[in-house]
Design a protein around this motif. Structure first.
Motif, PDB file in Angstrom:
ATOM      1  N   ASP A   1       0.848  -1.186   0.000  1.00  0.00           N
ATOM      2  CA  ASP A   1       0.000   0.000   0.000  1.00  0.00           C
ATOM      3  C   ASP A   1       0.890   1.244   0.000  1.00  0.00           C
ATOM      4  N   LEU A   2       0.266   2.402  -0.202  1.00  0.00           N
ATOM      5  CA  LEU A   2       0.997   3.662  -0.195  1.00  0.00           C
ATOM      6  C   LEU A   2       1.085   4.222   1.219  1.00  0.00           C
ATOM      7  N   VAL A   3       2.176   4.889   1.506  1.00  0.00           N
ATOM      8  CA  VAL A   3       2.365   5.538   2.796  1.00  0.00           C
ATOM      9  C   VAL A   3       1.722   6.920   2.749  1.00  0.00           C
ATOM     10  N   GLU A   4       1.018   7.279   3.819  1.00  0.00           N
ATOM     11  CA  GLU A   4       0.416   8.612   3.879  1.00  0.00           C
ATOM     12  C   GLU A   4       1.508   9.677   3.760  1.00  0.00           C
TER      13      GLU A   4
ATOM     14  N   ALA B   1       2.129  12.496   5.133  1.00  0.00           N
ATOM     15  CA  ALA B   1       2.661  13.113   6.355  1.00  0.00           C
ATOM     16  C   ALA B   1       3.171  12.084   7.366  1.00  0.00           C
ATOM     17  N   PHE B   2       3.194  10.800   6.983  1.00  0.00           N
ATOM     18  CA  PHE B   2       3.528   9.758   7.962  1.00  0.00           C
ATOM     19  C   PHE B   2       4.928   9.928   8.551  1.00  0.00           C
ATOM     20  N   TYR B   3       5.923  10.055   7.709  1.00  0.00           N
ATOM     21  CA  TYR B   3       7.304  10.126   8.206  1.00  0.00           C
ATOM     22  C   TYR B   3       7.536  11.386   9.035  1.00  0.00           C
ATOM     23  N   LYS B   4       6.920  12.480   8.617  1.00  0.00           N
ATOM     24  CA  LYS B   4       7.082  13.719   9.370  1.00  0.00           C
ATOM     25  C   LYS B   4       6.485  13.585  10.766  1.00  0.00           C
ATOM     26  N   ARG B   5       5.385  12.807  10.859  1.00  0.00           N
ATOM     27  CA  ARG B   5       4.703  12.651  12.141  1.00  0.00           C
ATOM     28  C   ARG B   5       5.390  11.631  13.039  1.00  0.00           C
ATOM     29  N   TYR B   6       5.835  10.504  12.458  1.00  0.00           N
ATOM     30  CA  TYR B   6       6.339   9.404  13.285  1.00  0.00           C
ATOM     31  C   TYR B   6       7.856   9.195  13.204  1.00  0.00           C
ATOM     32  N   VAL B   7       8.495   9.781  12.217  1.00  0.00           N
ATOM     33  CA  VAL B   7       9.948   9.619  12.085  1.00  0.00           C
ATOM     34  C   VAL B   7      10.567  11.005  11.993  1.00  0.00           C
ATOM     35  N   PRO B   8      10.739  11.661  13.142  1.00  0.00           N
ATOM     36  CA  PRO B   8      11.279  13.024  13.111  1.00  0.00           C
ATOM     37  C   PRO B   8      12.703  13.058  12.580  1.00  0.00           C
TER      38      PRO B   8
END
Length: 204
Positions: free
Chosen positions: A129-132, A134-141
């Motif tokens: 599936d595709l990653v959202e 904003a995912f990395y910005k939110r969970y992987v600072p």
């Protein structure tokens, strides 16, 4: 006599309320148990229908690994540390450290578990599936750089602009690994890698 009748009505009302609460909680528990059973059946079907890989790599070497190490500034594969065993049919992944790499083979996606640069295990992906956005910005600072690291990065960027684009190394894809329980019998490992995420399933 009037007080007795009044008290009797109160007791009867309380009894009906208790009975209603009992049957409501019973129905809730029954519905919840049915939901768990349906989920278990769903995951069991996914696990059963997922074929084991029918290929291997020569000398256990990923043929694209050297190319990617040359392309990116540093190792592009996320490190997965597990303290438990993961079982996929005849494959048992022992506790340890592994570099995870998604690869496509004959239209099917797999995740390679590597140690010391060699492929130890090949696990099929049951969903991609595709990653959202904003995912990395939110969970992987972003990692904060020291003064020296900041100077080195600016120097690399400056040097990169002075040479042809094909000689520049790029940052590796952002990545993240998530482990979840699926029902009562399975584990789910999700590899987030760049713009895609890869779902794997294991027996508990």
């Amino acid at each position: 006599m009037a007080n007795f009748a009044k008290n009797a009505k109160i007791y009867i009302s309380i009894a009906f309320i208790c009975a209603g609460l009992f049957f409501a909680s019973f129905n809730f528990c029954f519905a919840n148990e049915n939901q768990i059973q349906k989920e278990n059946q769903k995951y069991e079907e996914i696990y059963r229908n997922l074929p084991e890989p029918d290929f291997s790599y020569i000398f256990n070497l990923d043929p694209y690994q050297s190319e990617e190490y040359t392309k990116y500034m540093y190792a592009p594969y996320p490190l997965f540390r597990t303290a438990i065993r993961f079982v996929f049919k005849n494959t048992v992944i022992e506790p340890g450290y592994y570099l995870l790499t998604p690869r496509e083979k004959n239209g099917q996606w797999y995740v390679l578990f590597k140690t010391n640069g060699k492929v130890q295990y090949i696990i099929p992906v049951y969903e991609k599936d595709l990653v959202e956005p904003a995912f990395y910005k939110r969970y992987v600072p972003e990692r904060k750089l020291t003064l020296w690291q900041n100077i080195c990065q600016k120097t690399r960027n400056t040097m990169g602009r002075l040479f042809k684009k094909q000689t520049q190394r790029t940052p590796p894809p952002k990545s993240y690994i998530d482990v979840n329980e699926l029902g009562t019998d399975f584990w789910q490992v999700v590899l987030y890698y760049g713009a895609s995420k890869y779902y794997m399933i294991f027996m508990r």
